[in-house]
Scaffold this active site. Structure first.
Site, PDB file in Angstrom:
ATOM      1  N   HIS A  95      28.189  25.473 100.949  1.00  0.00           N
ATOM      2  CA  HIS A  95      28.714  26.310  99.872  1.00  0.00           C
ATOM      3  C   HIS A  95      29.289  25.471  98.724  1.00  0.00           C
ATOM      4  CE1 HIS A  95      29.891  29.920  97.913  1.00  0.00           C
ATOM      5  NE2 HIS A  95      30.054  30.660  98.990  1.00  0.00           N
ATOM      6  N   ASP A 113       9.455  38.024  99.702  1.00  0.00           N
ATOM      7  CA  ASP A 113       8.139  38.228 100.328  1.00  0.00           C
ATOM      8  C   ASP A 113       7.308  36.956 100.154  1.00  0.00           C
ATOM      9  OD1 ASP A 113       5.591  38.888 101.076  1.00  0.00           O
ATOM     10  OD2 ASP A 113       5.425  40.666  99.790  1.00  0.00           O
TER      11      ASP A 113
END
Ligand SMILES: *[C@@H]1O[C@H](CO)[C@@H](O)[C@H](O)[C@H]1NC(C)=O
Ligand SMILES: *[C@@H]1O[C@H](CO)[C@@H](O)[C@H](O)[C@H]1NC(C)=O
Length: 455
Positions: free
Chosen positions: A169, A398
């Site tokens: 992070h 996708d």
């Protein structure tokens, strides 16, 4: 944690590097951390897993699917060179830096195969966290370095595959992880074409972010003093998830959210006699609703409870910076409430108001006070936090084999957070990831469901 038989067979641990760079590349190989990033230096990585349902056999998968995933990963990394590098803190540097060394550095990618129950793992019911851990990549840091990203791809023969990641992070926030994943998926779908549109291109100029409050010095001193004076350790905190915890996924449809919103507004008018003139987003409604259910399910005793969450500041800075700014540009908000008020009849209305006010407080554009020490001083049993955001649209990832069957933020197991994401159906609803001890799961599920039936 007791040992469970490992259902995963590792086939290969490979290293994927960007293609050799062109000398005039505008993509940096090194970046200094700024105050937004420094907050996260010692935090465990963010992890997610994506499950894709396909019917590939092992052979087809290894011969056709995997090479595409690897090749497109490499092509995507040329736009994100530092992601293949490490976080380091050189002795002569005032603060940590991230650095990619061509030829040396690469992203570690584990390829595995498993006969575990694909449909169970990717379901919405409560599952044991330790079952899912086998499908996540290792992420090993030391005092002197930490990786920025590691990946694992696991095949479930004839059922599907999963892609999981762990990211540091301190290098990037959720928005940029989502940008990276969408680009990787899109390059994988397209084949050889690795160009990115301007809306997809990471923006690297850190000089646009000002630090009027000298937050950087505060954070650097905080880090240096964590383990003795002047200790530049980058070892991430080994926050162990409690044993026997379970991970479940809940959904709020558009209609559920609208109903809760209506009820909240009525209660503001009738019981609380004020109706704040503030915008109430789906994020706020969902967060308030889940917070109240959690406080009830965990039977938190009377007293203050807190809700911490991050707000993206890219559009809030003066002047705003591009939405594709690479790094961290989030500020933390902390909401306080009394647990007795939250479990009361108009608890959700009280929670919504508190969350709205915390977000409104950011309107002035200024980056708020550093709340790190306050966050760290709160009793962890009374602190609730939120991970992820529906805006990341992770169900739109996708790679060429359809939308994910399931996206799960698994790193909430260590922080005790709940996660928010868009919905698989893409109908404007929200998905909520919850971690609870086994004995709390039933109470939560029933509170969550019954609260939606009230009209
Ligand atoms: C980054 O870490 C990897 C793994 O430990 C190591 O092989 C590589 O040399 C490191 N790169 C730098 C620049 O230190
Ligand atoms: C710095 O802190 C780490 C723990 O993060 C510890 O292992 C190491 O011994 C410390 N180094 C010094 C010089 O104190």
């Amino acid at each position: 944690m007791e040992a469970t038989p490992n259902p995963v067979k590792v086939l290969e641990v490979c290293r994927v590097a960007p293609p050799p760079s062109s000398p005039d590349s505008a993509v940096p190989t090194s970046l200094p951390l700024i105050f937004f990033d420094l907050f996260w230096v010692r935090f465990p990585p963010v992890q997610r897993i994506f499950f894709f349902e396909t019917s590939h056999s092992t052979t087809t998968f290894l011969d056709t699917v995997l090479p595409k995933l690897k090749h497109s990963l490499s092509l995507t990394l040329q736009h994100y060179l530092v992601l293949a590098g490490n976080l380091t803190w050189p002795p002569d540097s005032y603060k940590p830096i991230i650095q990619y060394v061509e030829g040396d550095d690469a992203v570690s990618l584990t390829i595995a195969e498993s006969k575990a129950d694909f449909y169970h793992l990717s379901s919405y019911s409560f599952r044991e966290v330790k079952e899912i851990h086998h499908f996540l990549p290792q992420f090993l840091s030391s005092d002197t370095r930490a990786p920025l990203m590691t990946l694992q791809i696991t095949l479930f023969p004839n059922k599907g595959f999963s892609i999981s990641y762990a990211t540091h992070h301190a290098a990037l926030d959720g928005k940029i992880v989502a940008l990276f994943l969408h680009s990787w998926a899109s390059i994988c779908r397209r084949g050889e074409d690795s160009t990115l549109t301007p809306e997809e291109t990471p923006f690297y100029d850190r000089s646009l972010i000002k630090d009027p409050g000298d937050h950087e010095r505060t954070y650097v001193n905080f880090l240096l003093n964590l383990n003795g004076p002047n200790n530049k350790s980058l070892l991430i905190w080994d926050l162990k998830p409690p044993t026997d915890i379970m991970l479940g996924t809940f959904q709020l449809t558009r209609a559920n959210i609208e109903n809760i919103k209506k009820r909240v507004k009525t209660q503001w008018q009738e019981k609380q006699k004020t109706e704040p003139a503030i915008h109430v987003s789906s994020f706020t409604i969902a967060s308030a609703y889940v917070w109240v259910c959690l406080v009830k399910a965990k039977k938190i005793s009377a007293g203050k409870v807190h809700l911490g969450f991050s707000v993206d500041c890219r559009a809030r800075l003066e002047p705003p910076i591009p939405s594709t700014y690479f790094g961290n540009c989030v500020t933390g908000r902390l909401v306080d409430a009394d647990s007795n008020d939250l479990i009361g009849e108009d608890g959700v209305a009280t929670a919504v108001k508190a969350i709205c006010e915390a977000i409104e407080g950011l309107k002035d554009g200024a980056v708020q006070e550093v709340q790190l020490s306050k966050m760290l001083s709160i009793d962890r049993n009374r602190l609730f936090t939120i991970g992820g955001s529906p805006r990341f649209e992770l169900y739109n990832t996708d790679f060429g084999w359809g939308r994910p069957r399931k996206v799960e933020m698994t790193s909430i197991d260590k922080s005790g957070a709940f996660s928010l994401s868009d919905c698989r159906d893409g109908n404007g609803g929200l998905e909520i990831g919850i971690v609870l001890k086994k004995h709390e799961t039933e109470a939560f599920a029933s509170l969550f469901a019954s609260g939606l039936e009230v009209h």
